[in-house]
Design a protein around this motif. Structure first.
Motif, short mmCIF file in Angstrom:
data_model
loop_
_atom_site.label_atom_id
_atom_site.label_comp_id
_atom_site.label_asym_id
_atom_site.label_seq_id
_atom_site.Cartn_x
_atom_site.Cartn_y
_atom_site.Cartn_z
N PHE A 116 0.84 -1.19 0.00
CA PHE A 116 0.00 0.00 0.00
C PHE A 116 0.88 1.25 0.00
O PHE A 116 1.83 1.35 0.78
CB PHE A 116 -0.92 0.02 1.22
N ILE A 117 0.55 2.20 -0.88
CA ILE A 117 1.32 3.44 -1.03
C ILE A 117 0.37 4.61 -0.87
O ILE A 117 -0.69 4.66 -1.51
CB ILE A 117 1.99 3.51 -2.41
N THR A 118 0.75 5.58 -0.02
CA THR A 118 -0.09 6.77 0.13
C THR A 118 0.77 7.98 0.41
O THR A 118 1.85 7.87 1.03
CB THR A 118 -1.12 6.59 1.26
N LEU A 155 4.08 -1.09 3.61
CA LEU A 155 3.36 0.18 3.64
C LEU A 155 4.35 1.31 3.38
O LEU A 155 5.33 1.45 4.12
CB LEU A 155 2.67 0.35 4.99
N ILE A 156 4.10 2.09 2.32
CA ILE A 156 4.95 3.22 1.97
C ILE A 156 4.18 4.50 2.31
O ILE A 156 3.12 4.76 1.73
CB ILE A 156 5.33 3.21 0.48
N LEU A 157 4.72 5.30 3.23
CA LEU A 157 3.99 6.45 3.76
C LEU A 157 4.38 7.75 3.05
O LEU A 157 5.31 7.78 2.24
CB LEU A 157 4.23 6.56 5.26
N SER A 175 8.76 4.99 6.40
CA SER A 175 8.37 6.36 6.69
C SER A 175 9.49 7.36 6.44
O SER A 175 9.28 8.56 6.61
CB SER A 175 7.90 6.47 8.16
N HIS A 176 10.67 6.87 6.02
CA HIS A 176 11.79 7.75 5.73
C HIS A 176 12.40 7.36 4.38
O HIS A 176 12.21 6.24 3.89
CB HIS A 176 12.87 7.65 6.82
N PRO A 188 9.53 0.44 12.33
CA PRO A 188 9.73 1.15 11.06
C PRO A 188 10.92 0.58 10.29
O PRO A 188 11.83 0.00 10.90
CB PRO A 188 9.99 2.59 11.50
N ALA A 189 10.90 0.75 8.97
CA ALA A 189 11.96 0.18 8.14
C ALA A 189 13.30 0.84 8.46
O ALA A 189 13.39 2.06 8.63
CB ALA A 189 11.62 0.37 6.66
N ARG A 190 14.34 0.00 8.55
CA ARG A 190 15.69 0.47 8.82
C ARG A 190 16.67 -0.17 7.84
O ARG A 190 16.38 -1.20 7.25
CB ARG A 190 16.11 0.11 10.26
N PHE A 191 17.83 0.45 7.73
CA PHE A 191 18.88 -0.04 6.83
C PHE A 191 19.32 -1.44 7.24
O PHE A 191 19.55 -1.72 8.41
CB PHE A 191 20.07 0.92 6.87
#
Length: 220
Positions: A116-118, A155-157, A175-176, A188-191
């Motif tokens: 999902f992308i928003t 999920l891409i915010l 989120s970044h 949240p996504a991290r490296f």
């Protein structure tokens, strides 16, 4: 034979007819090269603000998706000025894209099942008006560059920029910004690690597959 049609009999005939009808219905708006499998949910108030490239697949039924999907492809532009651009050879399986201002997806992007992308929060953050007000809703454009692979259920915010060739692990919440040629995962996504930067073609494909396997192995 296309591997999506491994089933047979009446069900196969039904799906072939259904897909033919929906490809015909949307050919004038999305182009004749788009491939629609199942019944998508497309709500677009201004089709002039939508650009779809060549070889795009919209998969809205689990019969056409190996891991299955939880809902049809949803593409919803929330106002007349919202803009959506999808590049060439993009695959969307049961994914959702909601646009308040702008979402840009590059070429050869793979969106895993149910991604999902928003570009919007949908609601204000303050408790006293978040349920009933459309004021002060935060919105920032989303940019996904070429050759990005986003794992299923991600999920891409709003405001996120994902650089070319990068991989997002399954089930991530991004989120970044994600730089090019990197693997990110988590909520949240991290490296996670850098991807090898090499020539295009089979060698690059092999490196990308190896990186994806590493992400799945670390998650299990």
């Amino acid at each position: 034979m296309n591997p999506l049609f491994r089933f047979s009999g009446l069900r196969k005939v039904t799906y072939l007819l259904q897909n033919a009808v929906f490809n015909w219905l949307y050919a004038g708006r999305l182009g004749t090269s788009i491939k629609i499998f199942g019944i998508p949910l497309l709500q677009v108030p201004n089709w002039k603000n939508v650009r779809v490239g060549q070889g795009v697949w919209l998969i809205s039924d689990s019969y056409f998706s190996e891991p299955g999907i939880s809902h049809p492809v949803l593409i919803r532009l929330l106002n007349d000025s919202a803009r959506l651009s999808i590049g060439d050879n993009v695959g969307i399986s049961g994914g959702g894209i909601c646009v308040q201002t702008e979402v840009i997806i590059g070429n050869d992007v793979m969106l895993g099942a149910n991604t999902f992308i928003t570009d919007t929060d949908f609601h204000p953050l303050l408790a006293e008006n978040r349920r009933f007000s459309d004021a002060n809703i935060r919105t920032r454009p989303v940019l996904i560059e070429d050759n990005v692979f986003i794992g299923m259920n991600s999920l891409i915010l709003k405001g996120v920029h994902i650089g070319r060739n990068s991989v997002i692990g399954a089930g991530s919440v991004v989120s970044h910004d994600v730089p090019a040629n990197e693997i990110w995962a988590g909520n949240p996504a991290r490296f996670v690690k850098r991807l090898p930067v090499g020539p295009s073609g089979p060698e690059a494909d092999t490196a990308a597959v190896a990186a994806q396997v590493a992400v799945l192995s670390s998650a299990s």
